[in-house]
Write a protein that holds these residues in place. Structure first.
Motif, PDB file in Angstrom:
ATOM      1  N   GLN A  12     -55.856 -20.740 -37.244  1.00  0.00           N
ATOM      2  CA  GLN A  12     -54.570 -20.135 -38.313  1.00  0.00           C
ATOM      3  C   GLN A  12     -55.025 -18.675 -38.994  1.00  0.00           C
ATOM      4  O   GLN A  12     -53.950 -17.941 -39.110  1.00  0.00           O
ATOM      5  N   LEU A  13     -56.165 -18.560 -39.212  1.00  0.00           N
ATOM      6  CA  LEU A  13     -56.459 -17.355 -39.883  1.00  0.00           C
ATOM      7  C   LEU A  13     -56.514 -16.058 -38.668  1.00  0.00           C
ATOM      8  O   LEU A  13     -55.927 -15.010 -39.098  1.00  0.00           O
ATOM      9  N   THR A  14     -56.921 -16.396 -37.589  1.00  0.00           N
ATOM     10  CA  THR A  14     -56.635 -15.103 -36.633  1.00  0.00           C
ATOM     11  C   THR A  14     -55.177 -14.900 -36.077  1.00  0.00           C
ATOM     12  O   THR A  14     -54.970 -14.205 -35.256  1.00  0.00           O
ATOM     13  N   HIS A  15     -54.544 -15.856 -36.387  1.00  0.00           N
ATOM     14  CA  HIS A  15     -53.182 -15.760 -35.806  1.00  0.00           C
ATOM     15  C   HIS A  15     -52.510 -14.580 -36.181  1.00  0.00           C
ATOM     16  O   HIS A  15     -52.043 -13.875 -35.361  1.00  0.00           O
ATOM     17  N   SER A  16     -52.663 -14.304 -37.495  1.00  0.00           N
ATOM     18  CA  SER A  16     -52.121 -13.019 -37.890  1.00  0.00           C
ATOM     19  C   SER A  16     -53.409 -12.029 -38.151  1.00  0.00           C
ATOM     20  O   SER A  16     -53.992 -12.315 -39.284  1.00  0.00           O
ATOM     21  N   THR A  17     -53.666 -11.103 -37.057  1.00  0.00           N
ATOM     22  CA  THR A  17     -54.493 -10.340 -37.352  1.00  0.00           C
ATOM     23  C   THR A  17     -54.810  -9.510 -38.846  1.00  0.00           C
ATOM     24  O   THR A  17     -55.899  -9.356 -39.620  1.00  0.00           O
ATOM     25  N   SER A  18     -53.608  -8.937 -39.137  1.00  0.00           N
ATOM     26  CA  SER A  18     -53.447  -8.128 -40.269  1.00  0.00           C
ATOM     27  C   SER A  18     -53.712  -9.084 -41.602  1.00  0.00           C
ATOM     28  O   SER A  18     -54.405  -8.213 -42.350  1.00  0.00           O
ATOM     29  N   ARG A  19     -53.248  -9.951 -41.657  1.00  0.00           N
ATOM     30  CA  ARG A  19     -53.601 -10.929 -42.988  1.00  0.00           C
ATOM     31  C   ARG A  19     -55.011 -11.170 -42.913  1.00  0.00           C
ATOM     32  O   ARG A  19     -55.564 -11.153 -43.789  1.00  0.00           O
ATOM     33  N   PHE A  20     -55.501 -11.698 -41.801  1.00  0.00           N
ATOM     34  CA  PHE A  20     -56.944 -12.039 -41.812  1.00  0.00           C
ATOM     35  C   PHE A  20     -57.853 -10.825 -42.346  1.00  0.00           C
ATOM     36  O   PHE A  20     -58.661 -10.974 -42.889  1.00  0.00           O
ATOM     37  N   VAL A  21     -57.502  -9.542 -41.879  1.00  0.00           N
ATOM     38  CA  VAL A  21     -58.158  -8.456 -42.190  1.00  0.00           C
ATOM     39  C   VAL A  21     -57.963  -8.048 -43.897  1.00  0.00           C
ATOM     40  O   VAL A  21     -58.958  -8.047 -44.350  1.00  0.00           O
ATOM     41  N   VAL A  22     -56.741  -8.103 -44.283  1.00  0.00           N
ATOM     42  CA  VAL A  22     -56.467  -8.323 -45.732  1.00  0.00           C
ATOM     43  C   VAL A  22     -57.353  -9.070 -46.449  1.00  0.00           C
ATOM     44  O   VAL A  22     -58.090  -9.135 -47.471  1.00  0.00           O
ATOM     45  N   ALA A  23     -57.415 -10.480 -45.945  1.00  0.00           N
ATOM     46  CA  ALA A  23     -58.177 -11.495 -46.624  1.00  0.00           C
ATOM     47  C   ALA A  23     -59.450 -11.224 -46.704  1.00  0.00           C
ATOM     48  O   ALA A  23     -60.359 -11.431 -47.872  1.00  0.00           O
ATOM     49  N   SER A  24     -59.956 -10.879 -45.524  1.00  0.00           N
ATOM     50  CA  SER A  24     -61.556 -10.520 -45.441  1.00  0.00           C
ATOM     51  C   SER A  24     -61.941  -9.548 -46.233  1.00  0.00           C
ATOM     52  O   SER A  24     -63.001  -9.618 -46.940  1.00  0.00           O
ATOM     53  N   ALA A  25     -61.086  -8.351 -46.467  1.00  0.00           N
ATOM     54  CA  ALA A  25     -61.159  -7.322 -47.189  1.00  0.00           C
ATOM     55  C   ALA A  25     -61.184  -7.626 -48.708  1.00  0.00           C
ATOM     56  O   ALA A  25     -62.229  -7.234 -49.493  1.00  0.00           O
ATOM     57  N   GLY A  26     -60.313  -8.640 -49.200  1.00  0.00           N
ATOM     58  CA  GLY A  26     -60.445  -9.099 -50.433  1.00  0.00           C
ATOM     59  C   GLY A  26     -61.870  -9.685 -50.824  1.00  0.00           C
ATOM     60  O   GLY A  26     -62.183  -9.355 -51.695  1.00  0.00           O
ATOM     61  N   VAL A  27     -62.311 -10.691 -49.973  1.00  0.00           N
ATOM     62  CA  VAL A  27     -63.439 -11.403 -50.167  1.00  0.00           C
ATOM     63  C   VAL A  27     -64.599 -10.231 -50.399  1.00  0.00           C
ATOM     64  O   VAL A  27     -65.328 -10.203 -51.031  1.00  0.00           O
ATOM     65  N   GLY A  28     -64.574  -9.200 -49.250  1.00  0.00           N
ATOM     66  CA  GLY A  28     -65.412  -8.130 -49.212  1.00  0.00           C
ATOM     67  C   GLY A  28     -65.594  -7.322 -50.397  1.00  0.00           C
ATOM     68  O   GLY A  28     -66.535  -6.960 -50.915  1.00  0.00           O
ATOM     69  N   PHE A  29     -64.499  -7.214 -50.948  1.00  0.00           N
ATOM     70  CA  PHE A  29     -64.315  -6.410 -52.178  1.00  0.00           C
ATOM     71  C   PHE A  29     -64.995  -6.950 -53.226  1.00  0.00           C
ATOM     72  O   PHE A  29     -65.850  -6.228 -53.995  1.00  0.00           O
ATOM     73  N   ALA A  30     -64.913  -8.215 -53.416  1.00  0.00           N
ATOM     74  CA  ALA A  30     -65.468  -9.035 -54.463  1.00  0.00           C
ATOM     75  C   ALA A  30     -66.935  -8.877 -54.220  1.00  0.00           C
ATOM     76  O   ALA A  30     -67.844  -8.864 -55.081  1.00  0.00           O
ATOM     77  N   VAL A  31     -67.403  -9.082 -52.919  1.00  0.00           N
ATOM     78  CA  VAL A  31     -68.799  -9.115 -52.809  1.00  0.00           C
ATOM     79  C   VAL A  31     -69.352  -7.745 -53.038  1.00  0.00           C
ATOM     80  O   VAL A  31     -70.474  -7.520 -53.646  1.00  0.00           O
ATOM     81  N   MET A  32     -68.693  -6.644 -52.740  1.00  0.00           N
ATOM     82  CA  MET A  32     -69.232  -5.350 -52.976  1.00  0.00           C
ATOM     83  C   MET A  32     -69.208  -5.066 -54.622  1.00  0.00           C
ATOM     84  O   MET A  32     -70.598  -4.451 -55.008  1.00  0.00           O
ATOM     85  N   LEU A  33     -68.591  -5.559 -55.315  1.00  0.00           N
ATOM     86  CA  LEU A  33     -68.513  -5.416 -56.629  1.00  0.00           C
ATOM     87  C   LEU A  33     -69.750  -6.064 -57.156  1.00  0.00           C
ATOM     88  O   LEU A  33     -70.413  -5.436 -57.840  1.00  0.00           O
ATOM     89  N   VAL A  34     -70.063  -7.358 -56.631  1.00  0.00           N
ATOM     90  CA  VAL A  34     -71.132  -7.934 -57.420  1.00  0.00           C
ATOM     91  C   VAL A  34     -72.612  -7.330 -56.808  1.00  0.00           C
ATOM     92  O   VAL A  34     -73.497  -7.132 -57.503  1.00  0.00           O
ATOM     93  N   PHE A  35     -72.374  -6.857 -55.696  1.00  0.00           N
ATOM     94  CA  PHE A  35     -73.790  -6.093 -55.084  1.00  0.00           C
ATOM     95  C   PHE A  35     -73.861  -4.741 -56.060  1.00  0.00           C
ATOM     96  O   PHE A  35     -74.969  -4.444 -56.441  1.00  0.00           O
ATOM     97  N   MET A  36     -72.733  -4.098 -56.098  1.00  0.00           N
ATOM     98  CA  MET A  36     -72.956  -3.029 -56.898  1.00  0.00           C
ATOM     99  C   MET A  36     -73.438  -3.112 -58.705  1.00  0.00           C
ATOM    100  O   MET A  36     -74.348  -2.361 -59.008  1.00  0.00           O
ATOM    101  N   GLN A  37     -72.916  -4.098 -59.229  1.00  0.00           N
ATOM    102  CA  GLN A  37     -73.200  -4.611 -60.477  1.00  0.00           C
ATOM    103  C   GLN A  37     -74.793  -4.967 -60.423  1.00  0.00           C
ATOM    104  O   GLN A  37     -75.281  -4.512 -61.403  1.00  0.00           O
TER     105      GLN A  37
END
Lengths: 387, 244
Positions: A12-37
């Motif tokens: 289901q996730l990989t059915h739409s590559t663009s949505r998958f990328v956006v979703a992963s980027a969202g999680v990644g953004f939060a992870v980066m925020l935490v790492f930087m803090q």
């Protein structure tokens, strides 16, 4: 495939590559925020205790109210240090004066603050052999060594020193000669650091009586346990205004005090929480809309006999995939940013294995919590609707 | 001797169902009694709003029974737990008005879900079993396509394959040909009938489609939440001309 299970979450996730990328980027953004803090917060801690590690000592004697090696750490009588050094097992000792003076910054001629350490020149006080070798040059009155990590553009000034010139600046209202440099690295609290001899210190700070010191350094004879000796000294001295720590114990104490008392630490902890919260909201949004999108398909699955648990498994699988797909790229980017930021503020911003594991755990929990929130919609998938 | 009597697949007694509460209560099924014989194809007909689909969802364990008794394949569904309901759904194959295929899955993967729901997808012959059914519905060469790459008739045939792959004893269908043109609809119906007969399955189907009534062994007519007495119901194809 585990016991013939279709990897629906993945499909289901990989059915739409663009949505998958956006979703992963969202999680990644939060992870980066935490790492930087976390990175900023620990950079503060690391920078504050960097100076501790520069001193050549096994034990450190300071005022009982000391919160670190800082100018306002409290002063005490040199006699206390001498008393402590009289205990069996002490190999040597040295006293350190710490003060803050104003100086005319050689970068732009404005007045700034500089932390000045007054140390004996006939004893080993610093770990760094290069710095130790420069100590005799301080025996000339009003000469000083200056930290290359001092904040500001001192390139010309340092250039002159290295070329053998001995440029002078105004230090505490007197003219002082820069005879060399050393490398401590700036911290959040101090802009610049200078090292002078005990005599120069007392000359530059006429209000300070000789014998009222800020820190005592003690080295331990070979084969003597440092912690045991610290305990013995404490017992011998009885109730007093000073305390004895092992250097590593004092580093730990400084970190702990910072963690609890410093507003900066609280600000960054709050940043971590905000980062996680933002990340969780993003993941909830992604998973909720994904569940909403597939509601009729989930209803069909229910109608043909799949249990709610099976559907929850799909969402949890998606959470797990988003955790991995968001976390690892964010870890790489954070490592890059650590270097960039560290270089920009001339402090080291280091990644620890503990932090890597901690943030991974937090990410997994965040995604799982977000997943379980999104799951509630699954129960509303009415199997009768598909008819 | 009771053993020799045909075993009923579905027995409904004094079944009542309603939507809404109190003053808004709207009865849908009223004191409905029906027995569906095992191994036969039964069509359920009637004007829209007469409760056919509600009846089918009750038999399919997709709705809780409110009053009366629903016994499907020997299992009483009145007051059944969620676990029993889920178990009952697995014993029946469903074909819906719309194909309801999962859009992230290929035809083959969709069919495979019909085995996975019974915990039979881990076996070595899984692919073989799926392909066999896809062969039977004429989709073998489309097995690896997604639903947006095949035609409407093919989708509905894939849905039939998904319903049949687990070899259920009962097949429930709600106007499976409604979304198809008449030729395709007829093909799908004949296919379902043939496969059901081969597998000796009980089929209960809601349909409006007069063109396919000859396929049924029995036609049950509903009106206003009740089954019309069989005297009033017309069975067989002769009914078509009257309605047409």
């Amino acid at each position: 495939m585990l016991s013939g299970r279709t990897p629906l979450g993945w499909l289901q996730l990989t059915h739409s590559t663009s949505r998958f990328v956006v979703a992963s980027a969202g999680v990644g953004f939060a992870v980066m925020l935490v790492f930087m803090q976390l990175g900023f917060m620990n950079m503060l801690f690391d920078a504050t205790v960097t100076i501790h590690k520069k001193f050549f000592a096994d034990l450190v004697v300071m005022s009982g109210s000391a919160k670190g090696i800082v100018p306002d750490s409290g002063s005490f009588s040199r006699r206390r240090l001498v008393q402590a050094a009289g205990v069996d097992g002490v190999a040597g000792f040295a006293e350190v004066y710490i003060g803050t003076l104003s100086w005319t910054k050689p970068s732009d001629g404005t007045v700034g603050q500089i932390v000045v350490f007054g140390v004996p020149t006939d004893q080993r006080v610093f770990n760094d052999p290069d710095l130790d070798a420069k100590m005799p040059s301080l025996r000339v009155l009003n000469s000083f060594l200056v930290d290359e990590g001092s904040r500001g553009d001192f390139t010309t000034f340092f250039g002159k020193i290295k070329a053998g010139d001995q440029p002078t600046v105004k230090l505490g209202g007197q003219t002082a000669t820069a005879v060399g440099t050393f490398k401590f690295g700036a911290s959040f609290g101090t802009e610049a650091i200078a090292i002078v001899s005990t005599e120069t210190f007392l000359h530059l700070v006429p209000t300070r009586p000789a014998g009222v010191i800020n820190m005592g350094l003690i080295t331990v004879s070979p084969g003597v346990d440092a912690q045991g000796l610290a305990d013995t000294i404490t017992a011998v001295m009885g109730p007093t205004e000073v305390k004895v720590w092992t250097m590593s114990g004092f580093i730990g104490l400084t970190r702990d005090i910072l963690r609890v008392e410093s507003p900066i630490a609280i600000v960054f902890s709050f940043g971590v929480i905000v980062g996680l919260f933002v990340g969780a909201v993003i993941v909830v949004q992604i998973l909720s809309s994904d569940v909403q999108d597939h509601l009729s398909e989930y209803a069909t699955f229910k109608a043909i006999g799949f249990s709610n648990r099976f559907l929850l498994g799909i969402v949890l699988e998606q959470s797990a995939i988003l955790t991995l797909a968001g976390y690892f790229p964010a870890l790489l980017i954070s490592l890059g940013l650590y270097r960039v930021v560290g270089a920009a503020v001339s402090m080291s911003m280091s990644m620890t294995f503990d932090r890597i594991a901690l943030v991974f755990g937090l990410t997994a929990v965040m995604c799982a919590v977000a997943g379980s929130i999104a799951m509630r919609r699954i129960y509303s998938a009415d199997p009768a609707e598909v008819f | 001797m009771p053993d020799l009597l045909p075993v009923p697949a579905i027995v409904l007694t004094h079944l009542e169902h309603w939507y809404g509460e109190d003053s808004l209560k709207r009865p849908v099924l009223r004191d409905l009694n029906l027995t569906v014989e095992a191994g036969k194809t039964t069509f359920l007909m009637g004007p829209s709003g007469c409760g056919k689909t509600t009846l089918l969802t009750l038999i399919g364990a997709l709705r809780s029974v409110m009053a009366g008794s629903v016994v499907v394949l020997g299992q009483e569904l009145k007051g059944a737990s969620e676990a029993v309901m889920v178990q009952s759904r697995r014993r029946a194959g469903f074909v819906f008005q719309h194909h309801n295929l999962h859009r992230s899955l290929t035809v083959l993967q969709n069919v495979r879900m019909g085995l996975e729901v019974r915990g039979e997808s881990g076996r070595a012959d899984t692919r073989e079993r799926c392909m066999e059914v896809l062969e039977a519905v004429g989709l073998a060469e489309h097995a690896d396509k997604r639903q947006d790459q095949i035609s409407g008739g093919q989708k509905q045939r894939a849905a039939v394959a998904r319903a049949l792959v687990g070899r259920p004893e009962l097949l429930l269908a709600d106007e499976p040909t409604a979304a198809l043109d008449s030729k395709t609809g007829r093909d799908v119906m004949e296919l379902m009938q043939r496969l059901a007969a081969e597998r000796r399955m009980t089929v209960l189907m809601v349909t409006h489609d007069n063109r396919i009534l000859d396929i049924a062994d029995r036609i049950v007519e509903m009106e206003d939440g009740r089954i019309l007495p069989s005297g009033q119901a017309h069975s067989g194809p002769n009914r078509i001309s009257e309605k047409a």
